[in-house]
Write an enzyme that holds these catalytic residues in place. Structure first.
Site, PDB file in Angstrom:
ATOM      1  N   GLY A 156     -18.048  12.833  10.856  1.00 19.78           N
ATOM      2  CA  GLY A 156     -19.301  13.345  10.291  1.00 19.78           C
ATOM      3  C   GLY A 156     -20.143  12.228   9.720  1.00 19.78           C
ATOM      4  O   GLY A 156     -19.774  11.050   9.794  1.00 19.78           O
TER       5      GLY A 156
ATOM      6  N   GLY B  67     -22.185  10.003   6.764  1.00 21.66           N
ATOM      7  CA  GLY B  67     -21.838   9.516   5.433  1.00 21.66           C
ATOM      8  C   GLY B  67     -22.411  10.422   4.354  1.00 21.66           C
ATOM      9  O   GLY B  67     -21.734  10.762   3.387  1.00 21.66           O
TER      10      GLY B  67
ATOM     11  N   GLY C 228     -18.935  12.072   4.207  1.00 24.95           N
ATOM     12  CA  GLY C 228     -18.496  10.942   3.385  1.00 24.95           C
ATOM     13  C   GLY C 228     -18.647  11.257   1.907  1.00 24.95           C
ATOM     14  O   GLY C 228     -17.724  11.075   1.111  1.00 24.95           O
TER      15      GLY C 228
ATOM     16  N   GLU D 141     -14.561  -2.559  -0.214  1.00 25.43           N
ATOM     17  CA  GLU D 141     -14.673  -3.772   0.621  1.00 25.43           C
ATOM     18  C   GLU D 141     -16.104  -3.800   1.124  1.00 25.43           C
ATOM     19  O   GLU D 141     -16.480  -2.978   1.962  1.00 25.43           O
ATOM     20  CB  GLU D 141     -13.697  -3.702   1.808  1.00 25.43           C
ATOM     21  CG  GLU D 141     -12.233  -3.685   1.426  1.00 25.43           C
ATOM     22  CD  GLU D 141     -11.728  -5.041   0.955  1.00 25.43           C
ATOM     23  OE1 GLU D 141     -12.432  -6.045   1.144  1.00 25.43           O
ATOM     24  OE2 GLU D 141     -10.626  -5.077   0.382  1.00 25.43           O
TER      25      GLU D 141
ATOM     26  N   CYS E 281     -17.972  -8.774   8.338  1.00 21.81           N
ATOM     27  CA  CYS E 281     -18.341  -8.936   6.926  1.00 21.81           C
ATOM     28  C   CYS E 281     -17.977 -10.311   6.406  1.00 21.81           C
ATOM     29  O   CYS E 281     -18.648 -10.850   5.540  1.00 21.81           O
ATOM     30  CB  CYS E 281     -17.667  -7.860   6.102  1.00 21.81           C
ATOM     31  SG  CYS E 281     -15.916  -7.776   6.450  1.00 21.81           S
TER      32      CYS E 281
HETATM   33  P1  NAD Z   1     -22.332   1.890   5.563  1.00 20.49           P
HETATM   34  O1  NAD Z   1     -22.125   1.633   4.128  1.00 20.49           O
HETATM   35  O2  NAD Z   1     -23.633   2.422   6.006  1.00 20.49           O
HETATM   36  O3  NAD Z   1     -21.247   2.934   6.096  1.00 20.49           O
HETATM   37  C1  NAD Z   1     -19.867   2.764   5.922  1.00 20.49           C
HETATM   38  C2  NAD Z   1     -19.199   4.128   5.881  1.00 20.49           C
HETATM   39  O4  NAD Z   1     -19.660   4.835   4.739  1.00 20.49           O
HETATM   40  C3  NAD Z   1     -19.514   5.019   7.080  1.00 20.49           C
HETATM   41  O5  NAD Z   1     -18.372   5.780   7.407  1.00 20.49           O
HETATM   42  C4  NAD Z   1     -20.602   5.921   6.536  1.00 20.49           C
HETATM   43  O6  NAD Z   1     -20.683   7.146   7.203  1.00 20.49           O
HETATM   44  C5  NAD Z   1     -20.141   6.115   5.111  1.00 20.49           C
HETATM   45  N1  NAD Z   1     -21.213   6.514   4.163  1.00 20.49           N
HETATM   46  C6  NAD Z   1     -22.533   6.265   4.248  1.00 20.49           C
HETATM   47  N2  NAD Z   1     -23.179   6.828   3.200  1.00 20.49           N
HETATM   48  C7  NAD Z   1     -22.228   7.428   2.436  1.00 20.49           C
HETATM   49  C8  NAD Z   1     -22.263   8.171   1.213  1.00 20.49           C
HETATM   50  N3  NAD Z   1     -23.397   8.408   0.567  1.00 20.49           N
HETATM   51  N4  NAD Z   1     -21.092   8.633   0.710  1.00 20.49           N
HETATM   52  C9  NAD Z   1     -19.936   8.389   1.337  1.00 20.49           C
HETATM   53  N5  NAD Z   1     -19.836   7.712   2.502  1.00 20.49           N
HETATM   54  C10 NAD Z   1     -20.975   7.221   3.044  1.00 20.49           C
HETATM   55  O7  NAD Z   1     -21.955   0.538   6.284  1.00 20.49           O
HETATM   56  P2  NAD Z   1     -22.012   0.208   7.845  1.00 20.49           P
HETATM   57  O8  NAD Z   1     -23.404  -0.089   8.223  1.00 20.49           O
HETATM   58  O9  NAD Z   1     -21.272   1.238   8.614  1.00 20.49           O
HETATM   59  O10 NAD Z   1     -21.113  -1.124   7.889  1.00 20.49           O
HETATM   60  C11 NAD Z   1     -21.653  -2.382   7.705  1.00 20.49           C
HETATM   61  C12 NAD Z   1     -21.374  -2.884   6.291  1.00 20.49           C
HETATM   62  O11 NAD Z   1     -19.986  -2.876   6.040  1.00 20.49           O
HETATM   63  C13 NAD Z   1     -21.796  -4.315   6.097  1.00 20.49           C
HETATM   64  O12 NAD Z   1     -22.474  -4.454   4.872  1.00 20.49           O
HETATM   65  C14 NAD Z   1     -20.477  -5.073   6.048  1.00 20.49           C
HETATM   66  O13 NAD Z   1     -20.491  -6.262   5.341  1.00 20.49           O
HETATM   67  C15 NAD Z   1     -19.580  -4.085   5.435  1.00 20.49           C
HETATM   68  N6  NAD Z   1     -18.186  -4.407   5.775  1.00 20.49           N
HETATM   69  C16 NAD Z   1     -17.359  -4.896   4.814  1.00 20.49           C
HETATM   70  C17 NAD Z   1     -16.060  -5.225   5.121  1.00 20.49           C
HETATM   71  C18 NAD Z   1     -15.096  -5.772   4.108  1.00 20.49           C
HETATM   72  O14 NAD Z   1     -13.907  -5.715   4.337  1.00 20.49           O
HETATM   73  N7  NAD Z   1     -15.545  -6.301   2.994  1.00 20.49           N
HETATM   74  C19 NAD Z   1     -15.598  -5.020   6.405  1.00 20.49           C
HETATM   75  C20 NAD Z   1     -16.468  -4.522   7.361  1.00 20.49           C
HETATM   76  C21 NAD Z   1     -17.772  -4.198   7.018  1.00 20.49           C
END
Ligand code: NAD
Length: 464
Positions: A201, A203, A207, A245, A279
């Site tokens: 679904g 976020g 989420g 993370e 990341c």
């Molecule tokens: P995002 O934050 O948009 O989404 C990540 C997840 O969170 C998805 O499953 C999304 O559906 C969910 N989400 C979005 N809004 C939400 C809410 N309001 N409540 C709960 N869940 C919600 O990130 P993205 O664009 O999918 O991923 C890229 C980002 O992830 C980059 O900033 C990257 O640096 C970071 N990242 C960090 C690591 C790490 O280990 N530090 C690893 C990979 C990616």
């Protein structure tokens, strides 16, 4: 592409509560390859209930038995490696060799490491007249991004299972098919019903419902800093454990005595891999003034090998493509020197971005401060080692980095002064047991190895 039209809850595929679906698009050709259900709060609630019901039994299962189930899961992931790689390539667009080696390969290593850790970890210790018990936290809500679709899942689920926790996973909307394959693997590995549950679904809906659910004891989130901040606030209000993370802007510091060609070539490969959607990517290369132009020329030569559609794939979706191209335009506007690539899309079809290298980047520029999450390298000049340290530590992030020196001793001395969670010294190899996570706004908590396992444990002491 095979897609389930339900949720994996309580050991079976159940119909979704609502009628909405999410289209899954192949970013290399923009074709829809499947649909998955868009979960609602009702689906999340059913999954959390299933996880709660399964928790007492799984927590009481002897660690050696839990280890056996995780080993079985590793074996299924290894046996289905080609299918996993093909699915990741279809929904993320990554070149197949990368999907095979990294996207399908690393999760097998990580699952294997947790099969061993579950069996060997000291879940009980003596401290004076106390016996300290390390007990599972409870039900884990895991929320993962799309960039390493299976790795991000396994890096949370395997340690949670090893600790004795049960899990509800909400994977990224761009890469749900890999998550469905993972649920199939869990089933095939014979994990008890309800120990692992999947709700696909958005976020904003699924989420958020998972992060807010009072039946969830710990939220483990990987994704953007903006969403992480929100999840942290929600968890704080409920006094709930949280692991975050988040983003990064890691420095690749090339000290004056280092092997320049090696440091630049490895550095370029690190940034371009997975189309820059890593990341921990070393997106800022720091070079001394004397060898600066030589490094720029080496980087321009190295990046020319990354032909879009061959060695480098697209970025994940149109929005991400527009975002990355916007950052490239911003770099030009703010006066950085473009030495490779640029904002124009290199192919007509697919969400491709030109592999881009900027020189004359100064620490205050947007492209030196913000996470771009695309194939864009910024090369910065430093005057002396203290200046290099100031630049390296001069962002809000602190996730990873690299240091290259004349010898390991010199590089380690520099790395000790860096505000960051992980540093590769002179090209140090990936270690699946090394704790991974951020200083500063890159996050809270650690993943992988024994440190990753301890995130899912809480401590009780008995005095007698
Ligand atoms: P995002 O934050 O948009 O989404 C990540 C997840 O969170 C998805 O499953 C999304 O559906 C969910 N989400 C979005 N809004 C939400 C809410 N309001 N409540 C709960 N869940 C919600 O990130 P993205 O664009 O999918 O991923 C890229 C980002 O992830 C980059 O900033 C990257 O640096 C970071 N990242 C960090 C690591 C790490 O280990 N530090 C690893 C990979 C990616």
């Amino acid at each position: 592409m095979k897609a389930h039209d339900g949720m994996y809850i309580g050991g079976e595929w159940r119909p979704a509560a609502g009628p909405d679906t999410i289209a899954v698009v192949n970013p290399a050709d923009e074709q829809v390859i499947g649909h998955v259900p868009a979960g609602t709060a009702e689906d999340v609630d059913a999954a959390v209930r299933a996880a709660r019901a399964a928790f007492p039994g799984w927590a009481a299962t002897p660690p050696a038995e839990r280890a056996g189930r995780i080993a079985a899961l590793r074996d299924v992931l290894a046996a289905r490696k080609d299918e996993i790689a093909g699915t990741v390539t279809a929904e993320l667009g990554s070149p197949l060799p990368l999907s095979q080696a990294v996207h399908a390969g690393v999760p097998v290593l990580v699952a294997g490491s947790y099969a061993e850790l579950a069996a060997s970890y000291a879940f009980e210790e003596k401290l004076g007249n106390s016996t300290v018990l390390l007990e599972p936290v409870g039900v884990v809500g895991a929320i993962t991004p799309w960039n390493y679709p299976l790795h991000q899942i396994v890096a949370k689920v395997a340690p949670a299972l090893a600790a004795g926790c049960t899990v509800v996973l909400k994977p990224a909307e761009d890469t749900p098919l890999t998550a469905q394959l993972f649920a199939e693997a869990v089933h095939e590995a014979g994990l008890p019903a309800g120990v692992f549950n999947l709700v696909t679904g958005t976020g904003a809906v699924a989420g958020q419902a998972l992060a807010e659910h009072e039946g969830v004891d710990l939220v483990s989130f990987t994704g953007s800093t903006a969403v992480g901040r929100r999840i942290g606030a929600t968890a704080g209000a409920a006094v709930k454990r949280v692991a975050l993370e988040l983003g990064g802007k890691s420095a690749n510091v090339i000290l004056p005595g280092a092997d320049l060609a090696k440091a630049v070539n490895v550095g370029v490969a690190n940034v371009m891999s997975n189309s820059g959607q890593t990341c921990s990517a070393w997106t800022r290369m720091l070079v001394d003034a004397e060898r600066y132009e030589e490094a720029v020329a080496l980087a321009a030569t190295a990046v020319a090998k990354y032909v879009p559609g061959e060695r480098i794939g697209p970025v994940v979706n149109a929005e991400q493509q527009a975002r990355v191209r916007g950052y490239i335009e911003k770099g030009v506007e703010e006066g950085a020197r473009l030495v490779a690539g640029g904002p124009e899309a290199p192919r007509e079809q697919g969400y491709y971005v030109s592999p881009t290298v900027f020189a004359d980047v100064t620490p205050d520029m947007t492209i030196a401060q913000e996470e771009i999450f695309g194939p864009v390298l910024s090369i910065l000049r430093y005057e002396d080692v203290d200046d290099a340290l100031r630049i390296a530590n001069g962002t809000v992030y602190g996730l990873a980095g690299a240091v290259w020196g004349a010898d390991d001793e010199e590089a380690v001395a520099f790395a000790r002064r860096m505000d960051t969670g992980q540093v590769d010294i002179n090209g140090g190899r990936f270690n699946p047991l090394a704790p991974f996570g951020g200083y500063k706004q890159s996050g809270v908590g650690r993943e992988l190895g024994p440190h990753g396992l301890s995130e899912y444990l809480q401590t009780k002491s008995l005095q007698f």
